[in-house]
Design a protein around this motif. Sequence first.
Motif, short mmCIF file in Angstrom:
data_model
loop_
_atom_site.label_atom_id
_atom_site.label_comp_id
_atom_site.label_asym_id
_atom_site.label_seq_id
_atom_site.Cartn_x
_atom_site.Cartn_y
_atom_site.Cartn_z
N GLY A 106 0.80 -1.09 0.10
CA GLY A 106 -0.08 -0.13 0.12
C GLY A 106 0.89 1.42 0.03
N LEU A 107 0.16 2.29 -0.26
CA LEU A 107 0.86 3.68 -0.50
C LEU A 107 1.44 4.28 0.95
N GLY A 108 0.69 4.03 2.16
CA GLY A 108 1.37 4.22 3.48
C GLY A 108 2.69 3.39 3.62
N ILE A 126 4.95 12.77 -4.05
CA ILE A 126 4.45 13.13 -5.28
C ILE A 126 3.94 11.79 -5.87
N LEU A 127 2.62 11.67 -6.31
CA LEU A 127 2.28 10.48 -7.18
C LEU A 127 2.40 10.83 -8.68
N ALA A 128 3.33 10.30 -9.25
CA ALA A 128 3.51 10.77 -10.70
C ALA A 128 2.48 10.50 -11.46
N ASP A 129 1.53 9.51 -11.30
CA ASP A 129 0.34 9.18 -11.98
C ASP A 129 -0.58 10.26 -12.13
N ASP A 130 -0.71 11.16 -11.36
CA ASP A 130 -1.32 12.42 -11.36
C ASP A 130 -0.55 13.47 -11.90
N LEU A 131 -0.61 13.71 -13.21
CA LEU A 131 0.21 14.60 -13.87
C LEU A 131 -0.81 16.05 -13.99
N TYR A 165 -15.12 6.31 -4.40
CA TYR A 165 -14.42 5.04 -4.08
C TYR A 165 -12.93 5.02 -4.56
N LYS A 166 -12.68 5.90 -5.33
CA LYS A 166 -11.31 5.83 -5.98
C LYS A 166 -10.26 6.82 -5.15
N TYR A 167 -10.91 7.59 -4.19
CA TYR A 167 -9.80 8.66 -3.58
C TYR A 167 -10.01 8.66 -1.95
N GLY A 168 -8.99 9.44 -1.62
CA GLY A 168 -9.20 9.93 -0.01
C GLY A 168 -9.81 11.06 -0.14
N ILE A 169 -11.03 11.20 0.77
CA ILE A 169 -12.03 12.27 0.76
C ILE A 169 -11.97 13.04 2.26
N VAL A 186 -10.97 9.96 4.84
CA VAL A 186 -11.58 8.57 4.97
C VAL A 186 -11.11 8.23 3.56
N GLU A 187 -10.63 6.98 3.51
CA GLU A 187 -9.95 6.43 2.10
C GLU A 187 -10.88 5.52 1.51
N LYS A 188 -11.24 6.17 0.31
CA LYS A 188 -11.97 5.34 -0.70
C LYS A 188 -13.36 5.12 -0.26
N PRO A 189 -14.13 6.07 0.46
CA PRO A 189 -15.60 5.77 0.63
C PRO A 189 -16.38 5.27 -0.39
N SER A 199 -11.72 15.50 -2.75
CA SER A 199 -10.99 14.27 -3.08
C SER A 199 -9.20 14.65 -3.03
N ILE A 200 -8.49 13.98 -2.45
CA ILE A 200 -7.03 14.13 -2.53
C ILE A 200 -6.45 13.56 -3.67
N ILE A 201 -5.67 14.50 -4.49
CA ILE A 201 -5.11 14.12 -5.52
C ILE A 201 -3.59 14.17 -5.39
N GLY A 202 -2.65 13.62 -6.16
CA GLY A 202 -1.33 12.99 -5.79
C GLY A 202 -0.34 13.87 -5.41
N ARG A 203 -0.68 14.89 -4.56
CA ARG A 203 0.41 15.77 -3.95
C ARG A 203 0.03 16.05 -2.63
N TYR A 204 1.13 15.85 -1.81
CA TYR A 204 1.10 16.30 -0.28
C TYR A 204 2.18 16.71 0.20
N ILE A 205 2.00 17.63 1.44
CA ILE A 205 3.08 17.98 2.17
C ILE A 205 2.78 17.56 3.58
N ILE A 225 -1.90 -0.60 3.72
CA ILE A 225 -1.42 0.12 4.90
C ILE A 225 -1.63 1.64 3.89
N GLN A 226 -2.77 2.31 4.47
CA GLN A 226 -2.83 3.54 3.73
C GLN A 226 -2.42 4.87 4.20
N LEU A 227 -1.74 5.57 3.25
CA LEU A 227 -1.21 7.07 3.85
C LEU A 227 -2.44 7.83 4.40
N THR A 228 -3.54 7.72 3.64
CA THR A 228 -4.62 8.60 4.15
C THR A 228 -5.08 8.36 5.83
N ASP A 229 -4.81 7.06 5.99
CA ASP A 229 -5.51 6.90 7.56
C ASP A 229 -4.30 7.34 8.51
C1 G1P Z 1 -3.97 7.23 -3.74
C2 G1P Z 1 -4.48 7.60 -2.65
C3 G1P Z 1 -5.62 8.34 -2.43
C4 G1P Z 1 -5.76 9.34 -3.41
C5 G1P Z 1 -5.30 8.86 -4.72
C6 G1P Z 1 -4.74 10.09 -5.78
O1 G1P Z 1 -4.74 6.05 -4.25
O2 G1P Z 1 -4.53 6.25 -1.51
O3 G1P Z 1 -6.03 8.75 -1.24
O4 G1P Z 1 -6.74 10.07 -3.35
O5 G1P Z 1 -3.96 8.10 -4.47
O6 G1P Z 1 -4.61 9.65 -6.88
P1 G1P Z 1 -4.68 5.09 -5.54
O7 G1P Z 1 -4.70 6.07 -6.79
O8 G1P Z 1 -3.31 4.73 -5.55
O9 G1P Z 1 -5.64 4.07 -5.34
#
Ligand code: G1P
Length: 264
Positions: A106-108, A126-131, A165-169, A186-189, A199-205, A225-229
């Motif tokens: 998991g991301l966490g 930084i989650l590179a998937d989110d450009l 259900y795809k995001y941290g909310i 909440v992760e992926k409610p 919703s959280i997109i792929g950048r955090y400080i 193991i979730q970063l959001t948690d």
């Molecule tokens: C991860 C995080 C999620 C976040 C998302 C953003 O999920 O766990 O909280 O909203 O990235 O892209 P994943 O896309 O890895 O399932």
Amino acid sequence: MQKVRKAVFPVAGLGTRFLPATKAIPKEMLTIVDKPLIQYAVEEALEAGIEDIIFVTCRGKSVLEDHFDSSPELERALLAKGRNDLLEKIKVNYHVACTRQSEPKGLGHAVWCAKNLVGDEPFAVILADDLMLSNPPCLKEMVKLYNELGGNVVAVEDVPREQTYKYGILDVESDNGKVVKAKGLVEKPTPEEAPSTVSIIGRYILSPKVFEYLDKQERGAGGEIQLTDAIAQTMSHVPSYGYRFQGTRYDCGSRKGFVLANAA
Ligand code: G1P
């Protein structure tokens, strides 16, 4: 306020959505036109003042590690030809460190793997998937906000309720349009259970306090193991804010997003 100097890039995903392309090539090395996806993310970090690039890799990612190393032969050849323009494109004049996530937990867990490299200071993830396409760049704006407010700062976007259900909310305490103060995460409610559609997109400080909770290795949504948690658990000590991203996000983890990013 401590300066944000380090950025963690979790790059240990298998990239199964892009098979067969990603059988031997890491998905982060797929190119958007002429530049690997991961390089856009690294450049965004550098523009935000990050000095230390930390990759959390896994087996099969050595091409990615080579991409962020010097290449003496190539550099000599380009120099001999007077191609300074190309030299400029390939030079790596920043510090890079790699560590490994040996199991996909998991991301966490991926972020926790960088704990000793990060140490006791605020850091970016930084989650590179989110450009992110924007000017000024997303992380630069977040660093600015962090320098004003401290705490944890995550980039957010409003999504259609059926996609929660795809995001941290965020569970929203207050919202002034640009900055959303969270009272929970909440992760992926499911759409029914989601406390909002922010919703959280792929950048955090993040505050290094998240490592205290990641140390417990507790499993959350999807058995991971979730970063959001971990961020949610820091919230009684560390205020958490959402920075509403001003620009266009391409989800390059999906084929549609990847094609749209190339076109853009
Ligand atoms: C991860 C995080 C999620 C976040 C998302 C953003 O999920 O766990 O909280 O909203 O990235 O892209 P994943 O896309 O890895 O399932």
